[in-house]
Write a protein that holds these residues in place. Structure first.
Motif, PDB file in Angstrom:
ATOM      1  N   ILE A  40     -10.501  66.623 -39.202  1.00  0.00           N
ATOM      2  CA  ILE A  40     -10.925  67.551 -38.142  1.00  0.00           C
ATOM      3  C   ILE A  40     -10.730  66.918 -36.760  1.00  0.00           C
ATOM      4  O   ILE A  40     -10.517  67.624 -35.780  1.00  0.00           O
ATOM      5  CB  ILE A  40     -12.400  67.995 -38.363  1.00  0.00           C
ATOM      6  N   GLU A  41     -10.751  65.579 -36.693  1.00  0.00           N
ATOM      7  CA  GLU A  41     -10.572  64.919 -35.397  1.00  0.00           C
ATOM      8  C   GLU A  41      -9.205  65.247 -34.784  1.00  0.00           C
ATOM      9  O   GLU A  41      -9.057  65.244 -33.569  1.00  0.00           O
ATOM     10  CB  GLU A  41     -10.712  63.399 -35.542  1.00  0.00           C
ATOM     11  N   MET A  62       2.196  53.984 -39.104  1.00  0.00           N
ATOM     12  CA  MET A  62       1.095  54.443 -39.961  1.00  0.00           C
ATOM     13  C   MET A  62       1.445  55.720 -40.715  1.00  0.00           C
ATOM     14  O   MET A  62       0.711  56.144 -41.590  1.00  0.00           O
ATOM     15  CB  MET A  62      -0.169  54.679 -39.112  1.00  0.00           C
ATOM     16  N   ARG A  63       2.531  56.367 -40.325  1.00  0.00           N
ATOM     17  CA  ARG A  63       2.929  57.664 -40.897  1.00  0.00           C
ATOM     18  C   ARG A  63       1.809  58.702 -40.744  1.00  0.00           C
ATOM     19  O   ARG A  63       1.510  59.475 -41.645  1.00  0.00           O
ATOM     20  CB  ARG A  63       3.350  57.506 -42.367  1.00  0.00           C
ATOM     21  N   ILE A  64       1.180  58.666 -39.557  1.00  0.00           N
ATOM     22  CA  ILE A  64       0.132  59.643 -39.255  1.00  0.00           C
ATOM     23  C   ILE A  64       0.649  60.568 -38.156  1.00  0.00           C
ATOM     24  O   ILE A  64       0.846  60.132 -37.021  1.00  0.00           O
ATOM     25  CB  ILE A  64      -1.183  58.951 -38.787  1.00  0.00           C
ATOM     26  N   PRO A  65       0.890  61.850 -38.461  1.00  0.00           N
ATOM     27  CA  PRO A  65       1.343  62.770 -37.417  1.00  0.00           C
ATOM     28  C   PRO A  65       0.148  63.304 -36.630  1.00  0.00           C
ATOM     29  O   PRO A  65      -0.464  64.285 -37.018  1.00  0.00           O
ATOM     30  CB  PRO A  65       2.029  63.890 -38.212  1.00  0.00           C
ATOM     31  N   GLN A  92      -3.094  51.829 -46.601  1.00  0.00           N
ATOM     32  CA  GLN A  92      -2.557  53.125 -46.156  1.00  0.00           C
ATOM     33  C   GLN A  92      -1.295  53.522 -46.924  1.00  0.00           C
ATOM     34  O   GLN A  92      -1.091  54.693 -47.213  1.00  0.00           O
ATOM     35  CB  GLN A  92      -2.248  53.029 -44.653  1.00  0.00           C
ATOM     36  N   TYR A 119       6.394  73.284 -36.117  1.00  0.00           N
ATOM     37  CA  TYR A 119       6.461  72.011 -36.841  1.00  0.00           C
ATOM     38  C   TYR A 119       5.556  72.051 -38.073  1.00  0.00           C
ATOM     39  O   TYR A 119       5.958  71.659 -39.174  1.00  0.00           O
ATOM     40  CB  TYR A 119       6.040  70.891 -35.894  1.00  0.00           C
ATOM     41  N   TYR A 161     -10.163  52.699 -38.824  1.00  0.00           N
ATOM     42  CA  TYR A 161      -9.599  51.342 -38.916  1.00  0.00           C
ATOM     43  C   TYR A 161     -10.329  50.335 -38.023  1.00  0.00           C
ATOM     44  O   TYR A 161      -9.752  49.346 -37.604  1.00  0.00           O
ATOM     45  CB  TYR A 161      -8.108  51.334 -38.569  1.00  0.00           C
ATOM     46  N   ILE A 164      -9.074  68.628 -32.427  1.00  0.00           N
ATOM     47  CA  ILE A 164     -10.008  68.822 -31.312  1.00  0.00           C
ATOM     48  C   ILE A 164      -9.438  69.687 -30.192  1.00  0.00           C
ATOM     49  O   ILE A 164     -10.185  70.389 -29.527  1.00  0.00           O
ATOM     50  CB  ILE A 164     -10.511  67.469 -30.732  1.00  0.00           C
ATOM     51  N   TYR A 194     -17.477  63.446 -32.386  1.00  0.00           N
ATOM     52  CA  TYR A 194     -17.146  62.651 -33.566  1.00  0.00           C
ATOM     53  C   TYR A 194     -17.304  61.164 -33.281  1.00  0.00           C
ATOM     54  O   TYR A 194     -17.458  60.740 -32.135  1.00  0.00           O
ATOM     55  CB  TYR A 194     -15.700  62.929 -34.019  1.00  0.00           C
ATOM     56  N   LYS A 236       0.377  65.742 -49.589  1.00  0.00           N
ATOM     57  CA  LYS A 236       0.095  66.845 -50.505  1.00  0.00           C
ATOM     58  C   LYS A 236       0.145  66.375 -51.954  1.00  0.00           C
ATOM     59  O   LYS A 236      -0.424  66.999 -52.827  1.00  0.00           O
ATOM     60  CB  LYS A 236       1.127  67.970 -50.311  1.00  0.00           C
ATOM     61  N   PRO A 282       5.558  62.530 -44.257  1.00  0.00           N
ATOM     62  CA  PRO A 282       4.163  62.099 -44.426  1.00  0.00           C
ATOM     63  C   PRO A 282       3.264  63.235 -44.932  1.00  0.00           C
ATOM     64  O   PRO A 282       2.434  63.022 -45.813  1.00  0.00           O
ATOM     65  CB  PRO A 282       3.753  61.660 -43.018  1.00  0.00           C
ATOM     66  N   GLN A 283       3.462  64.431 -44.385  1.00  0.00           N
ATOM     67  CA  GLN A 283       2.618  65.560 -44.808  1.00  0.00           C
ATOM     68  C   GLN A 283       2.911  65.934 -46.265  1.00  0.00           C
ATOM     69  O   GLN A 283       2.000  66.251 -47.025  1.00  0.00           O
ATOM     70  CB  GLN A 283       2.866  66.781 -43.920  1.00  0.00           C
ATOM     71  N   TYR A 330       3.084  57.407 -35.866  1.00  0.00           N
ATOM     72  CA  TYR A 330       3.939  58.115 -36.816  1.00  0.00           C
ATOM     73  C   TYR A 330       4.893  57.142 -37.518  1.00  0.00           C
ATOM     74  O   TYR A 330       5.093  57.204 -38.719  1.00  0.00           O
ATOM     75  CB  TYR A 330       4.734  59.203 -36.087  1.00  0.00           C
ATOM     76  N   GLU A 335       6.475  71.960 -42.094  1.00  0.00           N
ATOM     77  CA  GLU A 335       5.894  70.940 -42.986  1.00  0.00           C
ATOM     78  C   GLU A 335       4.955  71.551 -44.025  1.00  0.00           C
ATOM     79  O   GLU A 335       4.275  70.822 -44.752  1.00  0.00           O
ATOM     80  CB  GLU A 335       5.130  69.894 -42.155  1.00  0.00           C
ATOM     81  N   GLY A 336       4.882  72.872 -44.043  1.00  0.00           N
ATOM     82  CA  GLY A 336       4.015  73.538 -45.027  1.00  0.00           C
ATOM     83  C   GLY A 336       2.543  73.320 -44.771  1.00  0.00           C
ATOM     84  O   GLY A 336       1.761  73.173 -45.711  1.00  0.00           O
ATOM     85  N   GLN A 337       2.146  73.307 -43.486  1.00  0.00           N
ATOM     86  CA  GLN A 337       0.762  72.997 -43.145  1.00  0.00           C
ATOM     87  C   GLN A 337      -0.055  74.202 -42.681  1.00  0.00           C
ATOM     88  O   GLN A 337      -1.185  74.027 -42.232  1.00  0.00           O
ATOM     89  CB  GLN A 337       0.733  71.921 -42.048  1.00  0.00           C
ATOM     90  N   PHE A 348     -15.155  58.067 -33.485  1.00  0.00           N
ATOM     91  CA  PHE A 348     -13.732  57.725 -33.616  1.00  0.00           C
ATOM     92  C   PHE A 348     -13.550  56.258 -34.029  1.00  0.00           C
ATOM     93  O   PHE A 348     -13.041  55.452 -33.257  1.00  0.00           O
ATOM     94  CB  PHE A 348     -12.998  58.004 -32.295  1.00  0.00           C
TER      95      PHE A 348
END
Lengths: 290, 160
Positions: free
Chosen positions: A119-120, A250-253, A181, A25, B28, A123, B23, B62, B57-58, A247, A29-31, B25
């Motif tokens: 970084i979170e 918030m569009r956070i994967p 966001q 994945y 928000y 983990i 960390y 970028k 999203p990714q 996701y 996504e180029g990650q 956490f």
């Protein structure tokens, strides 16, 4: 039922499937690091990152970009190597796992120094080699529960912070978060379905506020895991729901923390008894006759 | 286990500085109210304005997050001076050389590299890429422009 070697193998297999599924994945996504190909870095307020930066490795990486690909190879290739190595030389697992741990820490520290990811979210990669470093089944059981507690704390403390810092008591909280966001994304998103959904939540603050509180309550519910393991399957459902909505809205994967779910799935097994451990790792004289 | 609990609680008590993998956490967690003005960067490749809905999203990170980080990376010297040097010096610890915290590429070079990345991502390597920044107000489901153009964020605004 006590945890068995079969359970441990099942855990490892599922973990590998998750790891390589996420690797695919991320590649799509180029990650991967070589795909991101960073040219600058920005440090965090993390004492361990500062120690890492003492080595100057982050600057070496930028100077020699082919090293990004080398690091990717090590990071994504080592789990398979480890699984093979554990199979052929189970007595030397500890050394291999420690090498794996070092690779992951170097990779994650470097990866997150460049503008890629928080970084979170990494983990699982920082901690799971510790689980696979364990030699005995009992050690595996104890480490797995240690990771489970870590994850419980992660979620539970996120809920507590929302109460302590006051976000939970701001009626326009979710509208404010969504605008902050997604502002650049919403500007030109037009009538895209996800943009419509997010706009609805912004303009209907009560719905957004209720959603924020649902997320908060889910986080707090994880606190129950400190008292009992009986609800772990329910926590898995909550967590998957949380990831999906994170996701969607918030569009956070945040999928890379999903390996922790395995600790909840296997927590139903009891601690292996000493006799079992002895039989499996240190065969007693005459056992083969039984 | 007790060691873990102690470290995690220490990190939570002392907000700001963390020690991997312990960390804080608190994402928000602090109150976030809608504000009257949102500065938004618009990236144009050739004649096309980039639209968030065309990217994952990714992919969008970028473009937008990386641009923000290119701007913010001008804070590297201030980060070293105000955070690393000040904190380590305060506790009598050895301070690392500044060169480890400061990027080699100039801000202009980083911005140029960013534009190359955007060109690669959009498959339009030879197109002209322009970046503008405008303040908007969110009203009735739309972002309405408040004024024409804003300069890129000041260092004092970014390096808090």
């Amino acid at each position: 039922m006590p945890l068995t070697q079969k359970n441990r193998s099942g855990f490892t297999t599922l973990w590998l499937l998750l790891f390589y599924g996420l690797a695919l994945y991320k590649w799509m996504e180029g990650q991967w690091l070589y795909q991101v190909d960073p040219v600058f870095f920005f440090p965090r307020h993390d004492g361990i990152t500062w120690l890492f930066m003492e080595t100057g490795f982050h600057k070496t990486l930028i100077r020699f970009p082919f090293l990004f690909g080398m690091l990717d190879l090590l990071f994504y290739g080592f789990p398979l190597f480890f699984a093979w190595f554990r199979w052929i030389a189970p007595q030397r697992t500890l050394i291999a796992a420690l090498i794996w741990l070092i690779i992951n820490w170097v990779y994650v520290q470097a990866y997150c120094l460049f503008p890629t990811n928080s970084i979170e979210a990494q983990i699982a990669w920082l901690l799971f080699p510790l689980l696979f470093a364990t030699k005995s089944l009992n050690g595996f059981y104890l480490m797995m529960h240690g990771l489970r507690y870590y994850f419980l704390f992660f979620f539970f403390s996120a809920g507590i912070w929302k109460l302590v810092a006051g976000g939970a008591f701001e009626p326009l909280q979710m509208s404010g978060i969504l605008l902050e966001q997604h502002k650049d994304w919403l500007l030109y998103a037009g009538d895209y379905w996800q943009a419509k959904l997010i706009r609805q939540l912004i303009e209907w603050p009560l719905a957004g506020f209720v959603l924020y509180w649902i997320a908060l309550l889910i986080e707090l519910i994880f606190g129950i895991g400190f008292i009992t393991k009986k609800l772990d399957k329910l926590l898995i459902v909550f967590f998957i729901g949380f990831l999906a909505f994170d996701y969607l809205i918030m569009r956070i994967p945040y999928f890379e923390v999903s390996p922790f779910l395995l600790t909840f799935w296997y927590s139903r097994h009891e601690q292996p008894e000493v006799q079992t451990i002895k039989k499996e790792f240190y065969p007693l004289p005459g056992n083969h006759l039984a | 286990m007790l060691f873990f609990v102690a470290l995690q609680l220490a990190v939570n008590a002392k907000r700001g500085m963390v020690f991997s993998p312990f960390y804080h956490f608190g994402m928000y967690a602090a109150p976030v109210k809608p504000v009257l003005s949102y500065p938004i960067a618009t990236i144009t490749v050739g004649n096309d304005t980039l639209r968030g809905s065309d990217f994952s999203p990714q992919g969008w990170d970028k473009i937008q997050y990386n641009l923000y980080m290119v701007w913010k990376s001008r804070c590297d010297t201030a980060f070293y001076q105000d955070q690393v040097f000040t904190l380590l010096h305060k506790y009598g610890l050895r301070t690392p050389p500044k060169s480890l915290y400061v990027n080699n590429l100039s801000f202009e070079e980083r911005l140029e590299n960013y534009k190359n990345t955007v060109g690669r991502l959009t498959g339009k390597i030879d197109s002209t890429i322009t970046i503008s920044r405008t303040a908007y107000r969110y009203y009735a489901g739309k972002f309405l422009p408040l004024q024409e153009l804003l300069p890129i964020p000041e260092i004092s605004e970014l390096c808090r």
